[in-house]
Design a protein around this motif. Structure first.
Motif, mmCIF file in Angstrom:
data_model
loop_
_atom_site.group_PDB
_atom_site.id
_atom_site.type_symbol
_atom_site.label_atom_id
_atom_site.label_comp_id
_atom_site.label_asym_id
_atom_site.label_seq_id
_atom_site.Cartn_x
_atom_site.Cartn_y
_atom_site.Cartn_z
ATOM 1 N N ALA A 185 26.255 25.782 -15.281
ATOM 2 C CA ALA A 185 25.269 26.374 -14.365
ATOM 3 C C ALA A 185 25.695 26.136 -12.914
ATOM 4 C CB ALA A 185 23.884 25.789 -14.629
ATOM 5 N N GLN A 186 26.177 24.934 -12.620
ATOM 6 C CA GLN A 186 26.622 24.596 -11.261
ATOM 7 C C GLN A 186 27.829 25.461 -10.872
ATOM 8 O OE1 GLN A 186 25.213 22.807 -8.987
ATOM 9 N NE2 GLN A 186 26.860 22.962 -7.499
ATOM 10 N N GLN A 187 28.780 25.617 -11.784
ATOM 11 C CA GLN A 187 29.966 26.449 -11.506
ATOM 12 C C GLN A 187 29.558 27.909 -11.280
ATOM 13 O OE1 GLN A 187 33.147 25.511 -10.945
ATOM 14 N NE2 GLN A 187 32.393 23.415 -11.094
ATOM 15 N N ASN A 188 28.577 28.385 -12.042
ATOM 16 C CA ASN A 188 28.086 29.756 -11.863
ATOM 17 C C ASN A 188 27.465 29.940 -10.476
ATOM 18 O OD1 ASN A 188 28.951 30.644 -14.338
ATOM 19 N ND2 ASN A 188 26.988 30.323 -15.356
ATOM 20 N N LYS A 189 26.720 28.916 -10.036
ATOM 21 C CA LYS A 189 26.117 28.976 -8.685
ATOM 22 C C LYS A 189 27.209 29.058 -7.630
ATOM 23 C CE LYS A 189 21.709 26.523 -9.105
ATOM 24 N NZ LYS A 189 21.023 25.264 -8.797
ATOM 25 N N ILE A 190 28.230 28.218 -7.776
ATOM 26 C CA ILE A 190 29.342 28.197 -6.816
ATOM 27 C C ILE A 190 30.037 29.555 -6.801
ATOM 28 C CG2 ILE A 190 31.633 27.214 -6.361
ATOM 29 C CD1 ILE A 190 30.485 24.518 -7.459
ATOM 30 N N GLN A 191 30.303 30.090 -7.983
ATOM 31 C CA GLN A 191 30.970 31.394 -8.099
ATOM 32 C C GLN A 191 30.141 32.482 -7.422
ATOM 33 O OE1 GLN A 191 34.026 31.795 -9.423
ATOM 34 N NE2 GLN A 191 34.004 33.951 -8.884
ATOM 35 N N SER A 192 28.847 32.451 -7.645
ATOM 36 C CA SER A 192 27.944 33.435 -7.044
ATOM 37 C C SER A 192 27.972 33.321 -5.524
ATOM 38 C CB SER A 192 26.531 33.211 -7.585
ATOM 39 O OG SER A 192 25.617 34.027 -6.893
ATOM 40 N N SER A 193 27.959 32.091 -5.051
ATOM 41 C CA SER A 193 27.997 31.842 -3.608
ATOM 42 C C SER A 193 29.313 32.352 -3.007
ATOM 43 C CB SER A 193 27.811 30.343 -3.367
ATOM 44 O OG SER A 193 28.415 29.951 -2.181
ATOM 45 N N ILE A 194 30.416 32.141 -3.696
ATOM 46 C CA ILE A 194 31.725 32.631 -3.229
ATOM 47 C C ILE A 194 31.731 34.153 -3.193
ATOM 48 C CG2 ILE A 194 34.160 32.855 -3.903
ATOM 49 C CD1 ILE A 194 34.017 29.918 -4.837
ATOM 50 N N ARG A 195 31.173 34.777 -4.232
ATOM 51 C CA ARG A 195 31.112 36.250 -4.256
ATOM 52 C C ARG A 195 30.314 36.773 -3.071
ATOM 53 N NH1 ARG A 195 31.011 36.228 -9.975
ATOM 54 N NH2 ARG A 195 28.768 35.903 -9.946
ATOM 55 N N GLN A 196 29.185 36.124 -2.783
ATOM 56 C CA GLN A 196 28.334 36.535 -1.662
ATOM 57 C C GLN A 196 29.096 36.388 -0.345
ATOM 58 O OE1 GLN A 196 25.578 38.090 -1.494
ATOM 59 N NE2 GLN A 196 24.840 37.735 0.566
ATOM 60 N N GLU A 197 29.757 35.245 -0.169
ATOM 61 C CA GLU A 197 30.504 35.017 1.070
ATOM 62 C C GLU A 197 31.634 36.039 1.215
ATOM 63 O OE1 GLU A 197 32.697 31.578 3.714
ATOM 64 O OE2 GLU A 197 32.036 31.064 1.697
ATOM 65 N N THR A 198 32.329 36.319 0.127
ATOM 66 C CA THR A 198 33.416 37.307 0.149
ATOM 67 C C THR A 198 32.877 38.671 0.553
ATOM 68 O OG1 THR A 198 34.602 36.115 -1.580
ATOM 69 C CG2 THR A 198 35.237 38.383 -1.232
ATOM 70 N N TYR A 199 31.738 39.048 -0.022
ATOM 71 C CA TYR A 199 31.112 40.328 0.326
ATOM 72 C C TYR A 199 30.803 40.401 1.818
ATOM 73 C CZ TYR A 199 27.359 43.685 1.022
ATOM 74 O OH TYR A 199 26.578 44.692 1.527
ATOM 75 N N LEU A 200 30.189 39.322 2.335
ATOM 76 C CA LEU A 200 29.822 39.296 3.762
ATOM 77 C C LEU A 200 31.058 39.328 4.652
ATOM 78 C CD1 LEU A 200 26.897 36.689 3.639
ATOM 79 C CD2 LEU A 200 26.715 39.166 3.959
#
Length: 105
Positions: free
Chosen positions: A14-29
């Protein structure tokens, strides 16, 4: 594996999924920011060319009406320098964003 171990692994996933999601969001921005900067650079380049054309035109007219044209020319030159600075700054920002994207991606 016991229940405690499974629960721990689930928590890690779950923690790794959160990190991955956060990275995807940052990459998008960052991509969005890079594209906006690219558009700004294009618009500034157009404005720069227009001012350079005006500067050339004014340079030809200097003989006819020296004082007024010299003032216009000085103004155009100032704008030109300002635009060049803005383009440089924007290109540096874009480079930084692209570097950050490389590290995130």
């Amino acid at each position: 594996y016991d229940m405690a171990h499974c629960a721990q692994m689930e928590a890690e996933i779950a923690q790794q999924n959160k990190i991955q999601s956060s990275i995807r969001q940052e990459t998008y921005l960052l991509k969005k920011s890079a594209n906006e900067l690219k558009d700004q650079i294009a618009n500034l380049s157009i404005a720069l060319r227009e001012i350079q054309a005006k500067e050339r035109q004014l340079s030809k007219e200097v003989v006819q009406s020296p004082d007024r044209i010299k003032v216009d020319l000085a103004t155009a030159t100032q704008k030109l320098e300002g635009l060049k600075d803005t383009i440089s700054r924007t290109q540096r920002e874009r480079t930084l964003v692209r570097k950050r994207m490389e590290h995130v991606g």
